[in-house]
Design a protein around this motif. Structure first.
Motif, short mmCIF file in Angstrom:
data_model
loop_
_atom_site.label_atom_id
_atom_site.label_comp_id
_atom_site.label_asym_id
_atom_site.label_seq_id
_atom_site.Cartn_x
_atom_site.Cartn_y
_atom_site.Cartn_z
N ALA A 22 39.26 16.23 -30.20
CA ALA A 22 40.16 15.45 -31.04
C ALA A 22 40.54 14.14 -30.37
N ALA A 23 40.76 14.18 -29.04
CA ALA A 23 41.12 12.96 -28.31
C ALA A 23 39.99 11.93 -28.38
N VAL A 38 43.58 30.15 -26.71
CA VAL A 38 44.41 29.06 -26.18
C VAL A 38 43.56 28.16 -25.28
N TRP A 39 42.76 28.80 -24.41
CA TRP A 39 41.89 28.01 -23.52
C TRP A 39 40.93 27.16 -24.34
N TYR A 40 40.35 27.73 -25.38
CA TYR A 40 39.40 26.99 -26.21
C TYR A 40 40.09 25.83 -26.91
N ALA A 41 41.29 26.06 -27.43
CA ALA A 41 41.99 25.00 -28.14
C ALA A 41 42.38 23.86 -27.22
N VAL A 42 42.83 24.19 -25.99
CA VAL A 42 43.32 23.15 -25.07
C VAL A 42 42.17 22.38 -24.46
N PHE A 43 41.13 23.07 -23.99
CA PHE A 43 40.08 22.43 -23.22
C PHE A 43 38.82 22.10 -24.02
N MET A 44 38.71 22.54 -25.26
CA MET A 44 37.55 22.23 -26.08
C MET A 44 37.95 21.40 -27.31
#
Length: 310
Positions: A50-51, A39-45
């Motif tokens: 993607a943004a 979850v941390w990797y998906a949100v902060f990496m």
């Protein structure tokens, strides 16, 4: 009267009792433990990555300004901007000069420390000092040395070499070299400590056998020890490549601010300049995409170069 069936039965080792619970439950429990990290990797990496690609396709003139879809307009703007190509050239020069000098000198320093010369313990701490100094303090030290009335020009004047004095940070021919010099000075000591730590784990018998066969320190260093730590050297090269490519913008900002003109502007500094000074977020993140692709290609190249030969 013998009992043949009982002897083999007694000789058989007892079966190990199976662990309680099915194996699938244990695997599922291990996957659950990895969920917070994923979850941390998906949100902060993955999220910021993607943004970056999304913003690169937008026309966004400032954080509080209206946003519109730009498509490939930002790409055409970036590719048609001479400042971008100056930044590409400066970044290529920075990587081509800073990385080889830093890594070769750091490896040689690390090898020297591992030989345990007199004062080697103190030398380890001295090499680590640049890593303990803040970036702003290091930039102030270099500014005090390289400014028009700084220590370098003062030393040249005292030595009767006043004709060599220059405004080192304000000259188009030397501004980028000053930034590269700060990059090398900042990273060489820390990298040498990393190499020394890895070289210290190489069995001493390897070097002793090479010296008994007539190999000197230079040949032992490059022909014997370096192949042993080749994969580790690749990891260190990747780290320094990423640091120089992405994080050296702070040195440019503190020393030259990309000038004079665009003579010391790098890709990482151009991302900062367009986002926070020119307030052109679409242009900034388009350069960020280019920087990401350059970093990815560089990592793959370094991994292939330092791939074990066997």
């Amino acid at each position: 009267m013998t009992m043949p069936s009982s002897a083999p039965a007694a000789a058989r080792p007892a079966r190990r009792p199976s662990p309680p619970g099915p194996r699938g439950v244990r695997r599922q429990g291990g996957a659950v433990l990895a969920v917070p990290a994923l979850v941390w990797y998906a949100v902060f990496m993955l999220g910021p990555m993607a943004a970056m690609f999304v913003i690169a396709a937008l026309r966004w003139p400032g954080m509080l300004q209206p946003v519109s879809f730009a498509g490939l307009s930002n790409v055409r703007t970036v590719l048609g901007d001479p400042v971008f190509w100056d930044a590409v050239r400066n970044t290529a020069v920075q990587l081509a000069v800073a990385l080889p000098v830093m890594l070769v000198c750091a490896y040689m320093l690390g090898y020297y420390v591992v030989q345990r010369p007199p004062g080697h313990r103190v030398l380890r701490y001295l090499l680590f000092i640049p890593g303990l100094i803040s970036t702003s303090a290091k930039a102030m030290v270099f500014y005090a040395v390289l400014s028009p009335d700084g220590l370098l020009n003062g030393a040249l004047g005292a030595a009767g070499l006043g004709s060599l004095e220059d405004a080192w940070l304000a000259s188009p021919s030397t501004a980028l070299a000053c930034v590269i010099l700060l990059d090398v000075w900042s990273g060489i000591g820390f990298t040498a400590v990393l190499f020394a730590a890895r070289l210290g784990s190489v069995p001493g018998e390897i070097g002793e056998a090479a010296q008994l066969d007539g190999a000197g320190h230079w040949r032992t260093m490059w022909r014997i020890h370096f192949p042993v730590i080749r994969d580790y050297a690749g990891v260190v090269t990747m780290l320094q490549f990423l640091w120089t490519l992405f994080d050296s913008a702070q040195n440019v900002l503190l020393l030259t601010q990309g000038g004079p003109g665009s003579s010391s502007t790098t890709l990482s500094f151009l991302v900062y300049q367009k986002a926070f000074i020119a307030a052109d977020l679409g242009y900034s993140q388009t350069v960020g995409v280019v920087l990401f692709l350059v970093g990815l290609a560089g990592l793959l190249t370094i991994r292939r170069v330092f791939r074990p030969a066997h």
